[in-house]
Enzyme design. Structure first.
Site, PDB file in Angstrom:
ATOM      1  N   ASN A 126       0.745  -1.310  -0.173  1.00 48.99           N
ATOM      2  CA  ASN A 126       0.607   0.042  -0.173  1.00 48.99           C
ATOM      3  C   ASN A 126       1.300   1.403  -0.307  1.00 48.99           C
ATOM      4  OD1 ASN A 126      -2.433  -1.543  -0.023  1.00 48.99           O
ATOM      5  ND2 ASN A 126      -2.266  -1.746   2.585  1.00 48.99           N
TER       6      ASN A 126
ATOM      7  N   GLN B   5      -2.367   2.478   3.357  1.00 45.77           N
ATOM      8  CA  GLN B   5      -1.227   2.664   4.147  1.00 45.77           C
ATOM      9  C   GLN B   5      -1.359   3.082   5.183  1.00 45.77           C
ATOM     10  OE1 GLN B   5       2.402   4.418   2.150  1.00 45.77           O
ATOM     11  NE2 GLN B   5       3.953   3.515   3.447  1.00 45.77           N
TER      12      GLN B   5
ATOM     13  N   HIS C 177       6.678  -1.344   3.001  1.00 41.73           N
ATOM     14  CA  HIS C 177       6.704  -3.127   3.351  1.00 41.73           C
ATOM     15  C   HIS C 177       5.657  -3.643   2.578  1.00 41.73           C
ATOM     16  CE1 HIS C 177       3.699  -0.289   5.747  1.00 41.73           C
ATOM     17  NE2 HIS C 177       2.718  -1.873   5.438  1.00 41.73           N
TER      18      HIS C 177
ATOM     19  N   HIS D 276       3.038  -7.144   2.053  1.00 42.50           N
ATOM     20  CA  HIS D 276       2.060  -7.327   3.444  1.00 42.50           C
ATOM     21  C   HIS D 276       2.548  -9.351   2.171  1.00 42.50           C
ATOM     22  CE1 HIS D 276       0.641  -4.850   5.570  1.00 42.50           C
ATOM     23  NE2 HIS D 276       0.648  -4.475   4.613  1.00 42.50           N
TER      24      HIS D 276
HETATM   25  P1  AMP Z   1      -0.274  -0.862   5.698  1.00 40.93           P
HETATM   26  O1  AMP Z   1      -2.184  -0.709   6.531  1.00 40.93           O
HETATM   27  O2  AMP Z   1       0.361  -0.898   4.713  1.00 40.93           O
HETATM   28  O3  AMP Z   1       0.452   0.239   6.303  1.00 40.93           O
HETATM   29  O4  AMP Z   1       0.664  -2.100   6.701  1.00 40.93           O
HETATM   30  C1  AMP Z   1       0.853  -2.038   8.135  1.00 40.93           C
HETATM   31  C2  AMP Z   1       0.700  -3.194   9.079  1.00 40.93           C
HETATM   32  O5  AMP Z   1       1.859  -2.914   9.938  1.00 40.93           O
HETATM   33  C3  AMP Z   1      -0.880  -3.519   9.313  1.00 40.93           C
HETATM   34  O6  AMP Z   1      -0.984  -5.299   8.910  1.00 40.93           O
HETATM   35  C4  AMP Z   1      -0.663  -3.958  11.217  1.00 40.93           C
HETATM   36  O7  AMP Z   1      -1.159  -4.555  11.409  1.00 40.93           O
HETATM   37  C5  AMP Z   1       1.229  -4.335  10.693  1.00 40.93           C
HETATM   38  N1  AMP Z   1       1.270  -3.523  11.706  1.00 40.93           N
HETATM   39  C6  AMP Z   1       1.840  -1.876  12.810  1.00 40.93           C
HETATM   40  N2  AMP Z   1       2.798  -2.353  13.847  1.00 40.93           N
HETATM   41  C7  AMP Z   1       3.495  -3.729  14.027  1.00 40.93           C
HETATM   42  C8  AMP Z   1       4.035  -4.341  14.875  1.00 40.93           C
HETATM   43  N3  AMP Z   1       4.930  -3.235  16.033  1.00 40.93           N
HETATM   44  N4  AMP Z   1       4.634  -5.633  14.594  1.00 40.93           N
HETATM   45  C9  AMP Z   1       4.070  -6.114  13.351  1.00 40.93           C
HETATM   46  N5  AMP Z   1       3.154  -5.250  12.459  1.00 40.93           N
HETATM   47  C10 AMP Z   1       2.770  -5.057  12.510  1.00 40.93           C
END
Ligand code: AMP
Ligand code: ZN
Length: 132
Positions: free
Chosen positions: A85, A92, A98, A100
């Site tokens: 995203n 995002q 990152h 997924h």
């Molecule tokens: P996005 O919405 O593409 O920015 O994805 C962010 C992702 O990071 C989400 O799926 C969250 O669940 C995950 N996330 C946020 N903080 C952490 C963390 N401390 N450790 C592991 N995953 C995380």
């Protein structure tokens, strides 16, 4: 800069790490969409795909392929989505690039998709003139 994924990628904050090399860390998502949902984090900060250096972009996709193959072998999943995203509007929430890796299972609760539209001649010509 106060970036949680920088801290996780660099090992300053503990994480459930599946893989690590000098450029990347792959961790389990704390709020998984499905069993095995993982995130590929580059160690060097880039906010999004637009900022990601070409070399990191190339390596990220090779790593995604490697992790996806491992998941397909090790988990009893029937498919896998690679999701990335960019921007709040696109979903995002953490502004460190990152990817997924979301394993898919029959009858899982992962919601992803869109209503297919129709590419008109006019829009097609417009887009070809802008983007080609
Ligand atoms: P996005 O919405 O593409 O920015 O994805 C962010 C992702 O990071 C989400 O799926 C969250 O669940 C995950 N996330 C946020 N903080 C952490 C963390 N401390 N450790 C592991 N995953 C995380
Ligand atoms: Zn960062």
């Amino acid at each position: 800069m106060d970036c949680i994924f920088c801290k996780i990628a660099q090992g300053e904050i503990p994480s459930a790490t599946l893989y690590e090399d000098e450029d990347f860390r792959v961790i389990l998502d704390v709020n998984p969409a499905s069993k095995g949902h993982a995130l590929i984090l580059p160690k060097a900060h880039a906010s999004n795909l637009y900022e990601l250096p070409d070399e990191a972009a190339s390596k990220a996709l090779v790593l995604a392929k490697k992790m996806a193959s491992k998941m397909a072998d090790a988990l009893d999943c029937e498919g896998l989505n690679l999701v990335q995203n960019n921007g709040e509007l696109a979903g995002q929430t953490v502004f460190h690039f990152h990817m997924h890796l979301i394993p898919r299972y029959k009858d899982d609760d992962v919601k992803m998709g869109w209503k297919p539209g129709k590419l008109t001649e006019e829009t097609k010509e417009e887009l070809l003139s802008i983007l080609r």
